[in-house]
Design a protein around this motif. Structure first.
Motif, PDB file in Angstrom:
ATOM      1  N   SER A 150       4.473   1.349  -7.953  1.00  0.00           N
ATOM      2  CA  SER A 150       3.087   0.883  -7.874  1.00  0.00           C
ATOM      3  C   SER A 150       2.069   1.952  -8.260  1.00  0.00           C
ATOM      4  O   SER A 150       1.047   1.655  -8.885  1.00  0.00           O
ATOM      5  CB  SER A 150       2.788   0.374  -6.462  1.00  0.00           C
ATOM      6  OG  SER A 150       3.008   1.390  -5.503  1.00  0.00           O
ATOM      7  N   TYR A 181      -1.840  -2.605 -10.699  1.00  0.00           N
ATOM      8  CA  TYR A 181      -1.837  -4.056 -10.507  1.00  0.00           C
ATOM      9  C   TYR A 181      -3.031  -4.672 -11.232  1.00  0.00           C
ATOM     10  O   TYR A 181      -3.956  -3.962 -11.651  1.00  0.00           O
ATOM     11  CB  TYR A 181      -1.899  -4.407  -9.017  1.00  0.00           C
ATOM     12  CG  TYR A 181      -3.252  -4.157  -8.370  1.00  0.00           C
ATOM     13  CD1 TYR A 181      -4.172  -5.192  -8.206  1.00  0.00           C
ATOM     14  CD2 TYR A 181      -3.624  -2.880  -7.940  1.00  0.00           C
ATOM     15  CE1 TYR A 181      -5.413  -4.972  -7.626  1.00  0.00           C
ATOM     16  CE2 TYR A 181      -4.847  -2.651  -7.365  1.00  0.00           C
ATOM     17  CZ  TYR A 181      -5.745  -3.701  -7.203  1.00  0.00           C
ATOM     18  OH  TYR A 181      -6.971  -3.475  -6.647  1.00  0.00           O
ATOM     19  N   ASN A 211       2.320  -6.887  -5.636  1.00  0.00           N
ATOM     20  CA  ASN A 211       2.357  -8.349  -5.559  1.00  0.00           C
ATOM     21  C   ASN A 211       1.498  -8.864  -4.410  1.00  0.00           C
ATOM     22  O   ASN A 211       1.128 -10.035  -4.390  1.00  0.00           O
ATOM     23  CB  ASN A 211       3.793  -8.839  -5.369  1.00  0.00           C
ATOM     24  CG  ASN A 211       4.673  -8.534  -6.565  1.00  0.00           C
ATOM     25  OD1 ASN A 211       4.274  -8.744  -7.706  1.00  0.00           O
ATOM     26  ND2 ASN A 211       5.867  -8.019  -6.313  1.00  0.00           N
ATOM     27  N   GLU A 212       1.190  -7.971  -3.449  1.00  0.00           N
ATOM     28  CA  GLU A 212       0.368  -8.338  -2.297  1.00  0.00           C
ATOM     29  C   GLU A 212      -0.721  -7.288  -2.095  1.00  0.00           C
ATOM     30  O   GLU A 212      -0.955  -6.810  -0.989  1.00  0.00           O
ATOM     31  CB  GLU A 212       1.241  -8.457  -1.046  1.00  0.00           C
ATOM     32  CG  GLU A 212       2.351  -9.505  -1.157  1.00  0.00           C
ATOM     33  CD  GLU A 212       3.258  -9.518   0.063  1.00  0.00           C
ATOM     34  OE1 GLU A 212       3.285  -8.511   0.800  1.00  0.00           O
ATOM     35  OE2 GLU A 212       3.937 -10.540   0.272  1.00  0.00           O
ATOM     36  N   TYR A 213      -1.388  -6.943  -3.188  1.00  0.00           N
ATOM     37  CA  TYR A 213      -2.363  -5.849  -3.139  1.00  0.00           C
ATOM     38  C   TYR A 213      -3.524  -6.141  -2.191  1.00  0.00           C
ATOM     39  O   TYR A 213      -4.154  -5.219  -1.656  1.00  0.00           O
ATOM     40  CB  TYR A 213      -2.896  -5.557  -4.542  1.00  0.00           C
ATOM     41  CG  TYR A 213      -3.703  -6.673  -5.159  1.00  0.00           C
ATOM     42  CD1 TYR A 213      -5.065  -6.809  -4.916  1.00  0.00           C
ATOM     43  CD2 TYR A 213      -3.106  -7.607  -5.985  1.00  0.00           C
ATOM     44  CE1 TYR A 213      -5.794  -7.838  -5.469  1.00  0.00           C
ATOM     45  CE2 TYR A 213      -3.829  -8.639  -6.554  1.00  0.00           C
ATOM     46  CZ  TYR A 213      -5.179  -8.750  -6.289  1.00  0.00           C
ATOM     47  OH  TYR A 213      -5.898  -9.778  -6.844  1.00  0.00           O
ATOM     48  N   TYR A 246       1.798   0.826  -1.712  1.00  0.00           N
ATOM     49  CA  TYR A 246       1.507  -0.594  -1.485  1.00  0.00           C
ATOM     50  C   TYR A 246       2.364  -1.454  -2.411  1.00  0.00           C
ATOM     51  O   TYR A 246       2.930  -0.969  -3.388  1.00  0.00           O
ATOM     52  CB  TYR A 246       0.021  -0.879  -1.749  1.00  0.00           C
ATOM     53  CG  TYR A 246      -0.381  -0.674  -3.200  1.00  0.00           C
ATOM     54  CD1 TYR A 246      -0.484  -1.756  -4.080  1.00  0.00           C
ATOM     55  CD2 TYR A 246      -0.653   0.597  -3.694  1.00  0.00           C
ATOM     56  CE1 TYR A 246      -0.836  -1.571  -5.399  1.00  0.00           C
ATOM     57  CE2 TYR A 246      -1.012   0.779  -5.012  1.00  0.00           C
ATOM     58  CZ  TYR A 246      -1.109  -0.308  -5.868  1.00  0.00           C
ATOM     59  OH  TYR A 246      -1.460  -0.118  -7.183  1.00  0.00           O
ATOM     60  N   ASN A 247       2.447  -2.730  -2.074  1.00  0.00           N
ATOM     61  CA  ASN A 247       3.154  -3.700  -2.899  1.00  0.00           C
ATOM     62  C   ASN A 247       2.133  -4.373  -3.818  1.00  0.00           C
ATOM     63  O   ASN A 247       1.261  -5.098  -3.341  1.00  0.00           O
ATOM     64  CB  ASN A 247       3.849  -4.744  -2.025  1.00  0.00           C
ATOM     65  CG  ASN A 247       4.667  -5.742  -2.837  1.00  0.00           C
ATOM     66  OD1 ASN A 247       4.573  -5.794  -4.063  1.00  0.00           O
ATOM     67  ND2 ASN A 247       5.464  -6.541  -2.163  1.00  0.00           N
ATOM     68  N   TYR A 299       3.570 -10.361 -12.075  1.00  0.00           N
ATOM     69  CA  TYR A 299       4.615 -10.147 -11.074  1.00  0.00           C
ATOM     70  C   TYR A 299       5.253  -8.779 -11.292  1.00  0.00           C
ATOM     71  O   TYR A 299       5.495  -8.362 -12.435  1.00  0.00           O
ATOM     72  CB  TYR A 299       5.681 -11.236 -11.179  1.00  0.00           C
ATOM     73  CG  TYR A 299       6.834 -11.055 -10.219  1.00  0.00           C
ATOM     74  CD1 TYR A 299       6.638 -11.086  -8.844  1.00  0.00           C
ATOM     75  CD2 TYR A 299       8.128 -10.851 -10.695  1.00  0.00           C
ATOM     76  CE1 TYR A 299       7.693 -10.908  -7.968  1.00  0.00           C
ATOM     77  CE2 TYR A 299       9.194 -10.685  -9.825  1.00  0.00           C
ATOM     78  CZ  TYR A 299       8.972 -10.713  -8.458  1.00  0.00           C
ATOM     79  OH  TYR A 299      10.015 -10.538  -7.587  1.00  0.00           O
ATOM     80  N   TYR A 300       5.513  -8.083 -10.185  1.00  0.00           N
ATOM     81  CA  TYR A 300       6.082  -6.736 -10.228  1.00  0.00           C
ATOM     82  C   TYR A 300       7.436  -6.743  -9.521  1.00  0.00           C
ATOM     83  O   TYR A 300       7.496  -6.671  -8.284  1.00  0.00           O
ATOM     84  CB  TYR A 300       5.120  -5.742  -9.573  1.00  0.00           C
ATOM     85  CG  TYR A 300       3.750  -5.774 -10.214  1.00  0.00           C
ATOM     86  CD1 TYR A 300       3.482  -5.026 -11.355  1.00  0.00           C
ATOM     87  CD2 TYR A 300       2.735  -6.583  -9.709  1.00  0.00           C
ATOM     88  CE1 TYR A 300       2.239  -5.071 -11.969  1.00  0.00           C
ATOM     89  CE2 TYR A 300       1.490  -6.642 -10.316  1.00  0.00           C
ATOM     90  CZ  TYR A 300       1.247  -5.880 -11.441  1.00  0.00           C
ATOM     91  OH  TYR A 300       0.016  -5.942 -12.055  1.00  0.00           O
ATOM     92  N   THR A 316       9.772  -4.600  -9.115  1.00  0.00           N
ATOM     93  CA  THR A 316      10.150  -3.432  -8.325  1.00  0.00           C
ATOM     94  C   THR A 316       9.249  -3.241  -7.106  1.00  0.00           C
ATOM     95  O   THR A 316       9.438  -2.287  -6.345  1.00  0.00           O
ATOM     96  CB  THR A 316      10.114  -2.159  -9.181  1.00  0.00           C
ATOM     97  OG1 THR A 316       8.801  -2.002  -9.742  1.00  0.00           O
ATOM     98  CG2 THR A 316      11.134  -2.222 -10.307  1.00  0.00           C
ATOM     99  N   GLN A 317       8.254  -4.116  -6.952  1.00  0.00           N
ATOM    100  CA  GLN A 317       7.338  -4.084  -5.814  1.00  0.00           C
ATOM    101  C   GLN A 317       6.684  -2.701  -5.674  1.00  0.00           C
ATOM    102  O   GLN A 317       6.083  -2.212  -6.623  1.00  0.00           O
ATOM    103  CB  GLN A 317       8.060  -4.535  -4.557  1.00  0.00           C
ATOM    104  CG  GLN A 317       8.604  -5.956  -4.684  1.00  0.00           C
ATOM    105  CD  GLN A 317       9.282  -6.457  -3.442  1.00  0.00           C
ATOM    106  OE1 GLN A 317       8.981  -6.046  -2.320  1.00  0.00           O
ATOM    107  NE2 GLN A 317      10.228  -7.373  -3.621  1.00  0.00           N
ATOM    108  N   GLU A 318       6.835  -2.040  -4.497  1.00  0.00           N
ATOM    109  CA  GLU A 318       6.131  -0.771  -4.286  1.00  0.00           C
ATOM    110  C   GLU A 318       6.796   0.419  -4.978  1.00  0.00           C
ATOM    111  O   GLU A 318       6.228   1.508  -5.006  1.00  0.00           O
ATOM    112  CB  GLU A 318       5.992  -0.467  -2.788  1.00  0.00           C
ATOM    113  CG  GLU A 318       7.279  -0.084  -2.078  1.00  0.00           C
ATOM    114  CD  GLU A 318       8.085  -1.281  -1.625  1.00  0.00           C
ATOM    115  OE1 GLU A 318       9.180  -1.067  -1.067  1.00  0.00           O
ATOM    116  OE2 GLU A 318       7.629  -2.421  -1.821  1.00  0.00           O
TER     117      GLU A 318
END
Length: 614
Positions: free
Chosen positions: A201, A206, A311-313, A308-309, A193-194, A196-198
């Protein structure tokens, strides 16, 4: 006299002496006397040969059985004992490879950037619902933030095993469990889990479903992020249940170390915001911002846009996984001019006060070189060459140096070579062959104003860092080391020693010349910060054709590279925007404002005091 059966002897009414005599006579043949109630004695039959044979046979069978049993015991205990013991242990024990989470990744201020956490996969089985489909869809839609009608349609179209979400947090899973609906299945698993999201990145990267790093430090530092795992043998009961009481001492046990990066998320956020706004304003293709501490090469910020995020690569364009600030080459244009000035000063071909005549054009072989917008500046010194970004002045300056010597300096800077860094997919810069460079006059001429060769944005930051730190070429990096929960360092990466390229005097002189670029009439005036002395250089370069040969029409790459503070140089800031649209899209108008915002944030995070008035 009563007749007795054969073998029976009656001693009734015999005199005592006669009785004793006969008793002695018959004792040889009588094994046991039995007295009955009428004082008569019955004697057992004599032992015959058949009886002895049967007795010996029974004893032989018993002895043979005992010997066989002994041999079998010897075989089981001695010969086959170790194998049988191992077989029994295998039946009683189970080999487990416990789940070992990857190490956490934190920024320089210990903000969490990556962590393994428990998540849940949610499947729906409509045929098992104990409530109407519309009610289940309505309640789930509120929790999952999805459209209730679409959920109900999915429930109507499929009876079982509908994947609704693959990474629900524990809190959300608890809310779904609280609904008490049959037909909803939550499966527990662990996922990266990241938080800070994007935001980070391009640096952190990831991991895929197999927990393998695919980008960023998750890929390049996989060995440091993965904890060592060893199989553990646990006892289990007859019903197969594990018995934790028999677990080896210290199980489960793993270190509490995490990887700390040099990245500052506060600075990262400011850089991304400034870059996104300017790219939107100029409808640009992409952009990047890099901030480096030139003292040791630590990167405080590295932003690329778009991103990109992690968490949703799976939803992202695959091209975004490659950090183009490290992996793509471009021609730096005028941002390379300060380095050429430093080469000229260090080689002794120019002095700071030298003056050149800029007539607006210069002929080199069969080529005509011009200034941007066909400007001419007349008599200008070296500082003014940088201030106004004069191509003509640069060509004249570098023509004083033999091409072979010039080429040697470019190689010393690292052009045409790879660059050490802990970020993945770094590529080597490109420089024409020495023979072509020496024999073709146009090559040294175009190189003087930053064209005809290519490098990565990060490599330009590294080279410019040599002007900010007294002439040393340091290694750009993002990994600080491994630290435990108490803040104690357990591992620090080994990096190449910094190479001295320029003298500290030369480096400082060039920085002071670059300060004129950020003056009121300089091309980088948009980067001025009240109360601070900022050095910089703008760049507006043509984009080379991807297939080679010439340049793209109506395509440019704009940039600004800054150094601060001038009186004690330390930090290098690069802002670069690829293919901005508009007539006023230049390095000074597009990239310089980005750098200004980033430097303002840097002043705050590093608590840099205002410059003293000169």
């Amino acid at each position: 006299m009563q007749k007795l059966p054969p073998g029976k002897i009656k001693f009734r009414n015999l005199p005592k002496a006669e009785f004793k005599g006969r008793q002695r006579q018959n004792s040889k043949n009588i094994s046991k006397d039995i007295k009955d109630d009428d004082n008569s004695t019955v004697v057992a039959p004599p032992i015959t040969a058949n009886f002895k044979l049967r007795l010996f046979t029974v004893w032989g069978v018993l002895i043979a059985a005992g010997i066989g049993l002994g041999i079998n015991l010897y075989n089981l205990q001695i010969v086959r004992g170790p194998k049988l013991t191992q077989k029994a242990r295998n039946q009683q024990m189970v080999n487990l490879r416990p789940y070992m989470p990857r190490r956490q990744v934190i920024d320089r201020n210990k903000n969490l950037l990556a962590v393994d956490r428990q998540v849940y996969t949610l499947h729906a089985h409509p045929k098992q619902f104990n409530k109407p489909r519309h009610q289940v869809a309505s309640e789930l839609a509120k929790i999952l933030d999805q459209d209730a009608s679409k959920l109900e349609s999915r429930f109507a179209a499929q009876n079982s095993n509908i994947l609704l979400n693959s990474a629900l947090s524990e809190a959300v899973a608890d809310r779904i469990t609280g609904l008490r609906f049959d037909g909803l299945e939550l499966r527990q698993r662990y996922a990266r889990y990241y938080p800070t999201q994007e935001l980070t990145s391009e640096v952190v990267g990831y991991v895929n479903l197999d927990r393998r790093g695919q980008a960023g430090v998750e890929y390049s530092q996989e060995k440091l992020l993965e904890r060592a795992t060893q199989a553990v043998r646990l006892s289990r009961a007859g019903n197969g249940a594990l018995m934790p009481d028999y677990a080896p001492e210290g199980f489960p046990n793993f270190d509490d170390m995490g990887m700390q990066l040099t990245i500052d998320t506060r600075l990262q956020r400011a850089a991304r915001s400034a870059l996104k706004n300017q790219m939107k304003r100029y409808s640009a293709k992409r952009g990047a911002v890099i901030v480096m501490d030139a003292y040791d090469g630590s990167l405080l910020a590295m932003v690329t846009q778009p991103t990109y995020n992690p968490n949703e690569y799976s939803k992202a364009d695959i091209s975004l996984f490659r950090n183009w600030a490290v992996a793509d080459l471009y021609e730096p244009g005028s941002t390379f001019k300060p380095l050429n000035v430093a080469i000229g000063l260090e080689a002794g071909i120019i002095n700071p006060d030298d003056v050149f005549r800029d007539s607006g054009t210069i002929q080199v072989g069969d080529r005509t070189i011009k200034n941007s917008e066909d400007k001419r500046y007349g008599s200008i010194n070296i500082a003014q060459i940088l201030k106004f970004s004069s191509n003509i002045g640069m060509v004249q300056m570098m023509q004083r140096m033999r091409p072979s010597v010039y080429y040697g300096w470019l190689e010393k800077l690292g052009l045409g070579q790879g660059m050490e860094t802990d970020l993945p997919f770094s590529v080597a810069s490109q420089l024409k062959s020495q023979e072509e460079f020496i024999t073709t006059p146009i090559e040294p001429a175009t190189t003087s104003f930053g064209q005809g060769f290519s490098l990565t944005p990060l490599q330009l930051v590294q080279m410019t860092g040599a002007l900010a730190n007294g002439g040393k070429l340091v290694t750009p990096h993002v990994v600080k080391g491994l630290f435990d929960s108490k803040g104690q360092m357990h591992y620090t990466p080994t990096r190449p020693e910094a190479r001295q390229i320029f003298s500290p005097i030369t480096a400082q002189k060039v920085v002071e010349m670059m300060e004129t670029v950020v003056s009121t009439k300089g091309t980088g005036k948009e980067a001025q910060i009240n109360g601070y002395r900022i050095a910089g250089k703008t760049g507006t370069a043509q984009k080379a054709n991807a297939g080679g040969g010439g340049y793209m029409a109506n395509a440019r790459i704009t940039s600004f590279i800054g150094i601060l503070p001038v009186e004690s140089p330390r930090y290098v800031v690069l802002a670069i925007v690829d293919e901005p649209k508009g007539k006023d899209a230049y390095g000074g108008t597009v990239a310089a404002p980005i750098a200004k915002e980033v430097m303002e944030a840097l002043i705050t995070t590093e608590q840099l005091p205002p410059s003293q008035p000169r």
